[in-house]
Write a protein that holds these residues in place. Structure first.
Motif, mmCIF file in Angstrom:
data_model
loop_
_atom_site.group_PDB
_atom_site.id
_atom_site.type_symbol
_atom_site.label_atom_id
_atom_site.label_comp_id
_atom_site.label_asym_id
_atom_site.label_seq_id
_atom_site.Cartn_x
_atom_site.Cartn_y
_atom_site.Cartn_z
ATOM 1 N N VAL A 181 -4.081 13.434 -12.446
ATOM 2 C CA VAL A 181 -3.636 14.061 -11.205
ATOM 3 C C VAL A 181 -4.644 13.764 -10.093
ATOM 4 O O VAL A 181 -4.293 13.186 -9.067
ATOM 5 N N GLY A 182 -5.889 14.124 -10.301
ATOM 6 C CA GLY A 182 -6.905 13.953 -9.254
ATOM 7 C C GLY A 182 -7.116 12.513 -8.818
ATOM 8 O O GLY A 182 -7.037 12.196 -7.617
ATOM 9 N N ILE A 183 -7.358 11.635 -9.769
ATOM 10 C CA ILE A 183 -7.603 10.230 -9.423
ATOM 11 C C ILE A 183 -6.346 9.583 -8.857
ATOM 12 O O ILE A 183 -6.404 8.809 -7.902
ATOM 13 N N ARG A 184 -5.197 9.912 -9.417
ATOM 14 C CA ARG A 184 -3.936 9.347 -8.888
ATOM 15 C C ARG A 184 -3.680 9.819 -7.456
ATOM 16 O O ARG A 184 -3.246 9.039 -6.615
ATOM 17 N N LEU A 185 -3.938 11.092 -7.168
ATOM 18 C CA LEU A 185 -3.748 11.575 -5.801
ATOM 19 C C LEU A 185 -4.772 10.960 -4.844
ATOM 20 O O LEU A 185 -4.444 10.656 -3.690
ATOM 21 N N ALA A 186 -5.993 10.764 -5.312
ATOM 22 C CA ALA A 186 -7.007 10.109 -4.481
ATOM 23 C C ALA A 186 -6.593 8.663 -4.177
ATOM 24 O O ALA A 186 -6.727 8.191 -3.041
ATOM 25 N N THR A 187 -6.069 7.978 -5.177
ATOM 26 C CA THR A 187 -5.586 6.611 -4.978
ATOM 27 C C THR A 187 -4.427 6.597 -3.993
ATOM 28 O O THR A 187 -4.362 5.749 -3.099
ATOM 29 N N ALA A 188 -3.515 7.546 -4.134
ATOM 30 C CA ALA A 188 -2.371 7.639 -3.219
ATOM 31 C C ALA A 188 -2.839 7.892 -1.790
ATOM 32 O O ALA A 188 -2.360 7.250 -0.846
ATOM 33 N N GLY A 189 -3.766 8.814 -1.621
ATOM 34 C CA GLY A 189 -4.284 9.113 -0.283
ATOM 35 C C GLY A 189 -4.990 7.923 0.340
ATOM 36 O O GLY A 189 -4.809 7.621 1.526
ATOM 37 N N LEU A 190 -5.794 7.234 -0.453
ATOM 38 C CA LEU A 190 -6.498 6.057 0.041
ATOM 39 C C LEU A 190 -5.514 4.950 0.417
ATOM 40 O O LEU A 190 -5.649 4.307 1.460
ATOM 41 N N ALA A 191 -4.502 4.747 -0.407
ATOM 42 C CA ALA A 191 -3.492 3.724 -0.115
ATOM 43 C C ALA A 191 -2.727 4.062 1.156
ATOM 44 O O ALA A 191 -2.457 3.188 1.988
ATOM 45 N N LEU A 192 -2.388 5.323 1.327
ATOM 46 C CA LEU A 192 -1.671 5.746 2.531
ATOM 47 C C LEU A 192 -2.537 5.564 3.771
ATOM 48 O O LEU A 192 -2.074 5.062 4.800
ATOM 49 N N LEU A 193 -3.799 5.940 3.675
ATOM 50 C CA LEU A 193 -4.727 5.742 4.790
ATOM 51 C C LEU A 193 -4.892 4.259 5.096
ATOM 52 O O LEU A 193 -4.892 3.852 6.262
ATOM 53 N N ALA A 194 -5.008 3.450 4.065
ATOM 54 C CA ALA A 194 -5.156 2.001 4.258
ATOM 55 C C ALA A 194 -3.913 1.401 4.908
ATOM 56 O O ALA A 194 -4.015 0.506 5.747
ATOM 57 N N LEU A 222 0.828 -1.207 0.000
ATOM 58 C CA LEU A 222 0.000 0.000 0.000
ATOM 59 C C LEU A 222 0.864 1.259 0.000
ATOM 60 O O LEU A 222 0.553 2.234 -0.693
ATOM 61 N N GLN A 223 1.953 1.239 0.749
ATOM 62 C CA GLN A 223 2.859 2.390 0.747
ATOM 63 C C GLN A 223 3.525 2.564 -0.620
ATOM 64 O O GLN A 223 3.704 3.693 -1.097
ATOM 65 N N LEU A 224 3.863 1.463 -1.262
ATOM 66 C CA LEU A 224 4.444 1.521 -2.602
ATOM 67 C C LEU A 224 3.436 2.088 -3.602
ATOM 68 O O LEU A 224 3.785 2.918 -4.447
ATOM 69 N N VAL A 225 2.191 1.659 -3.501
ATOM 70 C CA VAL A 225 1.130 2.183 -4.371
ATOM 71 C C VAL A 225 0.957 3.677 -4.143
ATOM 72 O O VAL A 225 0.833 4.456 -5.096
ATOM 73 N N ALA A 226 0.973 4.104 -2.879
ATOM 74 C CA ALA A 226 0.832 5.527 -2.560
ATOM 75 C C ALA A 226 1.978 6.330 -3.163
ATOM 76 O O ALA A 226 1.755 7.399 -3.752
ATOM 77 N N THR A 227 3.184 5.820 -3.043
ATOM 78 C CA THR A 227 4.357 6.513 -3.591
ATOM 79 C C THR A 227 4.285 6.584 -5.117
ATOM 80 O O THR A 227 4.483 7.651 -5.708
ATOM 81 N N ALA A 228 4.010 5.450 -5.757
ATOM 82 C CA ALA A 228 3.953 5.417 -7.220
ATOM 83 C C ALA A 228 2.837 6.315 -7.753
ATOM 84 O O ALA A 228 3.035 7.045 -8.737
ATOM 85 N N SER A 229 1.678 6.287 -7.111
ATOM 86 C CA SER A 229 0.563 7.128 -7.558
ATOM 87 C C SER A 229 0.886 8.607 -7.380
ATOM 88 O O SER A 229 0.561 9.426 -8.242
ATOM 89 N N SER A 230 1.528 8.948 -6.263
ATOM 90 C CA SER A 230 1.921 10.346 -6.027
ATOM 91 C C SER A 230 2.927 10.819 -7.062
ATOM 92 O O SER A 230 2.816 11.928 -7.592
ATOM 93 N N LEU A 231 3.916 9.982 -7.351
ATOM 94 C CA LEU A 231 4.928 10.347 -8.342
ATOM 95 C C LEU A 231 4.323 10.466 -9.739
ATOM 96 O O LEU A 231 4.707 11.352 -10.516
ATOM 97 N N ALA A 232 3.380 9.592 -10.064
ATOM 98 C CA ALA A 232 2.709 9.676 -11.365
ATOM 99 C C ALA A 232 1.911 10.976 -11.467
ATOM 100 O O ALA A 232 1.926 11.637 -12.516
ATOM 101 N N ALA A 233 1.241 11.362 -10.388
ATOM 102 C CA ALA A 233 0.491 12.618 -10.384
ATOM 103 C C ALA A 233 1.437 13.810 -10.514
ATOM 104 O O ALA A 233 1.155 14.756 -11.257
ATOM 105 N N LEU A 234 2.553 13.755 -9.818
ATOM 106 C CA LEU A 234 3.536 14.838 -9.899
ATOM 107 C C LEU A 234 4.089 14.978 -11.317
ATOM 108 O O LEU A 234 4.181 16.087 -11.857
#
Length: 141
Positions: A64-77, A21-33
């Motif tokens: 950006v929006g969906i990727r950041l939402a996915t990152a936030g959800l993964a981090l929360l999870a 989940l942390q890896l997903v959060a990182t990858a999604s954040s970097l993709a959004a960036l």
């Protein structure tokens, strides 16, 4: 199986799921960036050509929006390991993308190049999150 062996198995599954989940959060954040910093280049790699305000707006909403939402959800999870539903929702966000591409494949074919790799990673990550779900909590929140 002894209680300590069961506890070790649960902790190792939980730890692996948390790491994924942390890896997903990182990858999604970097993709959004990356999408924010160079939208035209990222769009071109994805086979898109951005035109006008609406084109850019739609691109930012998805990449950006969906990727950041996915990152936030993964981090929360990852932080709320006792609530498997959050990881399951993250998995569904990830799996929705290859599912949509599968629908498109019937009409126009499978994606190629980097997008096919991205699709495979999304599929692998989503299925792995579901496979690492805590045992004995099929319908629990």
């Amino acid at each position: 199986m002894s209680a300590s062996a069961t506890q070790t198995t649960i902790w190792s599954r939980a730890w692996l799921r948390g790491q994924l989940l942390q890896l997903v959060a990182t990858a999604s954040s970097l993709a959004a960036l990356a999408a924010m910093l160079d939208p035209d280049r990222i769009a071109a790699v994805m086979g898109l050509f951005l035109v006008g305000v609406n084109g850019y707006s739609q691109f930012y909403a998805i990449y950006v929006g969906i990727r950041l939402a996915t990152a936030g959800l993964a981090l929360l999870a990852a932080r709320q390991g006792d609530q498997p539903i959050l990881g399951d929702l993250t998995a569904l966000f990830l799996l929705a993308q290859p599912a949509g591409r599968l629908v498109a494949a019937f009409a126009i074919g499978l994606p190629t190049g980097l997008l096919l790799v991205v699709c495979a990673v999304e599929l692998l990550a989503g299925l792995s999150l579901l496979a690492l779900r805590p045992r004995g909590k099929i319908l629990s929140p």
